[in-house]
Design an enzyme around this catalytic site. Structure first.
Site, PDB file in Angstrom:
ATOM      1  N   ASP A 102      36.699  34.031  44.346  1.00 58.74           N
ATOM      2  CA  ASP A 102      35.891  34.828  42.615  1.00 58.74           C
ATOM      3  C   ASP A 102      36.769  36.223  43.231  1.00 58.74           C
ATOM      4  O   ASP A 102      36.004  36.320  44.547  1.00 58.74           O
ATOM      5  CB  ASP A 102      34.632  35.248  42.029  1.00 58.74           C
ATOM      6  N   TYR A 106      44.593  39.784  25.001  1.00 59.33           N
ATOM      7  CA  TYR A 106      43.949  38.805  25.001  1.00 59.33           C
ATOM      8  C   TYR A 106      43.870  37.280  24.603  1.00 59.33           C
ATOM      9  O   TYR A 106      44.449  36.135  25.191  1.00 59.33           O
ATOM     10  CB  TYR A 106      41.958  38.601  24.477  1.00 59.33           C
ATOM     11  N   THR A 117      28.161  33.949  28.161  1.00 60.94           N
ATOM     12  CA  THR A 117      28.523  34.482  29.114  1.00 60.94           C
ATOM     13  C   THR A 117      28.015  36.473  29.522  1.00 60.94           C
ATOM     14  O   THR A 117      28.215  36.326  28.421  1.00 60.94           O
ATOM     15  CB  THR A 117      30.139  33.615  29.353  1.00 60.94           C
ATOM     16  N   ASP A 156      41.028  37.904  44.835  1.00 62.00           N
ATOM     17  CA  ASP A 156      41.472  38.190  43.449  1.00 62.00           C
ATOM     18  C   ASP A 156      42.512  37.778  42.938  1.00 62.00           C
ATOM     19  O   ASP A 156      43.598  37.828  43.402  1.00 62.00           O
ATOM     20  CB  ASP A 156      41.832  39.833  43.110  1.00 62.00           C
ATOM     21  N   VAL A 157      42.822  37.149  41.649  1.00 59.74           N
ATOM     22  CA  VAL A 157      43.631  35.958  40.751  1.00 59.74           C
ATOM     23  C   VAL A 157      45.178  37.207  40.916  1.00 59.74           C
ATOM     24  O   VAL A 157      46.356  36.309  40.618  1.00 59.74           O
ATOM     25  CB  VAL A 157      43.633  35.425  39.357  1.00 59.74           C
TER      26      VAL A 157
HETATM   27  P1  NAI Z   1      32.446  35.419  32.888  1.00 61.21           P
HETATM   28  O1  NAI Z   1      33.309  36.950  32.766  1.00 61.21           O
HETATM   29  O2  NAI Z   1      30.722  35.370  32.836  1.00 61.21           O
HETATM   30  O3  NAI Z   1      32.935  35.003  34.825  1.00 61.21           O
HETATM   31  C1  NAI Z   1      34.214  35.145  34.858  1.00 61.21           C
HETATM   32  C2  NAI Z   1      34.226  35.239  36.206  1.00 61.21           C
HETATM   33  O4  NAI Z   1      35.821  35.798  36.979  1.00 61.21           O
HETATM   34  C3  NAI Z   1      33.754  36.655  37.048  1.00 61.21           C
HETATM   35  O5  NAI Z   1      32.755  36.138  37.724  1.00 61.21           O
HETATM   36  C4  NAI Z   1      34.479  37.329  37.296  1.00 61.21           C
HETATM   37  O6  NAI Z   1      33.995  38.468  38.129  1.00 61.21           O
HETATM   38  C5  NAI Z   1      36.131  36.269  37.899  1.00 61.21           C
HETATM   39  N1  NAI Z   1      37.122  37.279  37.270  1.00 61.21           N
HETATM   40  C6  NAI Z   1      37.279  38.129  36.840  1.00 61.21           C
HETATM   41  N2  NAI Z   1      38.779  38.753  37.071  1.00 61.21           N
HETATM   42  C7  NAI Z   1      38.869  37.848  38.625  1.00 61.21           C
HETATM   43  C8  NAI Z   1      40.219  38.477  39.499  1.00 61.21           C
HETATM   44  N3  NAI Z   1      41.281  38.946  39.311  1.00 61.21           N
HETATM   45  N4  NAI Z   1      40.556  37.571  39.998  1.00 61.21           N
HETATM   46  C9  NAI Z   1      39.271  37.389  40.737  1.00 61.21           C
HETATM   47  N5  NAI Z   1      38.123  36.062  39.802  1.00 61.21           N
HETATM   48  C10 NAI Z   1      37.888  37.098  38.664  1.00 61.21           C
HETATM   49  O7  NAI Z   1      32.644  34.994  32.179  1.00 61.21           O
HETATM   50  P2  NAI Z   1      33.215  34.023  30.565  1.00 61.21           P
HETATM   51  O8  NAI Z   1      32.438  33.865  29.605  1.00 61.21           O
HETATM   52  O9  NAI Z   1      32.759  32.689  31.749  1.00 61.21           O
HETATM   53  O10 NAI Z   1      34.666  33.281  31.239  1.00 61.21           O
HETATM   54  C11 NAI Z   1      35.469  32.377  31.827  1.00 61.21           C
HETATM   55  C12 NAI Z   1      36.290  31.842  30.942  1.00 61.21           C
HETATM   56  O11 NAI Z   1      36.395  30.935  30.108  1.00 61.21           O
HETATM   57  C13 NAI Z   1      37.953  33.390  30.580  1.00 61.21           C
HETATM   58  O12 NAI Z   1      39.376  32.928  31.292  1.00 61.21           O
HETATM   59  C14 NAI Z   1      37.726  33.442  29.825  1.00 61.21           C
HETATM   60  O13 NAI Z   1      38.441  33.890  28.106  1.00 61.21           O
HETATM   61  C15 NAI Z   1      37.438  31.717  28.883  1.00 61.21           C
HETATM   62  N6  NAI Z   1      37.029  31.945  27.617  1.00 61.21           N
HETATM   63  C16 NAI Z   1      35.173  32.765  27.466  1.00 61.21           C
HETATM   64  C17 NAI Z   1      34.385  32.415  25.990  1.00 61.21           C
HETATM   65  C18 NAI Z   1      33.342  33.176  25.641  1.00 61.21           C
HETATM   66  O14 NAI Z   1      33.508  33.095  24.707  1.00 61.21           O
HETATM   67  N7  NAI Z   1      32.914  33.851  26.361  1.00 61.21           N
HETATM   68  C19 NAI Z   1      35.122  31.886  24.874  1.00 61.21           C
HETATM   69  C20 NAI Z   1      36.699  31.527  25.437  1.00 61.21           C
HETATM   70  C21 NAI Z   1      37.289  31.818  26.930  1.00 61.21           C
END
Ligand code: NAI
Length: 244
Positions: free
Chosen positions: A32, A151, A186, A58-59
């Protein structure tokens, strides 16, 4: 089984996935960019006796991903599983230059970032006797959602990437699958646009948000030998959003 890497593992769906995999006995690298959250999550899970370790990265940094994956191999053992949860949702409306940066960041993190981390680990995955990758798309990659062109495009790209990799990597005994969550409670969604419950009532037969753990169960399943003949699949976990 080798080491598992979960990007975005410090929060939300990624964190729930880290917990499930580690409780199943896997050694899991939490990758992360949020250093503070990463350190506190890692310490908390280690205190519970789980075999997790921090991988700050950072990805969007392709060389950084490659270096981090090489360091994991050297210090924690070879990687056999990659789960790509790192992602963001930004406002990105077409023709609105103020929001054009949203498009760029969503493509860079959600799509190119997915490519970068898999590319960084690919040599280790190929060397593993049976490896798997689980990418995270979204129902918005298949059906439109809120005002989020970047997105939607990034998540549609993840679907295409998954199918292509599944085809190319089957020869190396690497399975590549995708989980497409619906709307999940989330931190990401908390920052999102619109009245989410209204959206649920209209568009989701189960009329509620998903929980991170419900998405993580599907991801974890796809990493196991129970899914040994599944590759190139897209599994919606969405309360029925896509069947409306
Ligand atoms: P979240 O915001 O709780 O977690 C995302 C994590 O990714 C965070 O810890 C953040 O620091 C990390 N992150 C962001 N950019 C980064 C980077 N450049 N390099 C390394 N780490 C990075 O989000 P959530 O909801 O858990 O999302 C996880 C995945 O699920 C995402 O790909 C999101 O698009 C997908 N998703 C989420 C939905 C939702 O409703 N929450 C619905 C559909 C898909």
């Amino acid at each position: 089984m080798g080491t598992a890497i979960v990007t975005g593992g410090a929060s939300g769906i990624g964190l729930a996935t880290v917990v499930l995999l580690a409780r199943a006995g896997r050694k899991v690298g939490i990758a992360d960019r949020n250093a503070d959250q990463l350190a506190s999550v890692c310490a908390e899970l280690q205190a519970q006796g789980l075999a997790v370790f921090a991988v700050p990265l950072d990805v969007t940094d392709r060389a950084g991903c490659a270096a981090a994956m090489a360091e994991v191999e050297a210090t924690q053992g070879a990687i056999s599983t990659v789960v790509t949860c790192a992602g963001i949702a930004a406002v990105s409306r077409i023709g609105d230059e103020a929001n054009a940066a949203g498009w760029d960041r969503e493509i860079a993190i959600n799509l190119t970032g997915t490519y970068n981390i898999i590319a960084g680990a690919i040599a280790q995955l190929k060397a593993s006797p049976s490896a798997s990758v689980v990418t995270i798309s979204s129902v918005v990659g298949m059906r439109s959602g809120f005002a989020e062109v970047g997105y939607a495009a990034s998540k549609g790209g993840v679907l295409a990437l998954t199918r292509q990799l599944a085809r190319e990597l089957a020869a190396f005994d690497i399975r590549v699958n995708c989980v497409a969550p619906g709307y999940v409670a989330t931190p990401m969604l908390a920052g999102g646009a619109g009245d989410v419950q209204d959206w649920m009532d209209i568009h989701t037969p189960m009329k509620r948000l998903g929980r991170s753990e419900e998405i993580a169960e599907a991801i974890a399943f796809l990493t196991t030998d129970a899914a040994s003949y599944i590759t190139g699949a897209v599994l919606p976990v969405d309360g029925g959003y896509l069947c409306v």
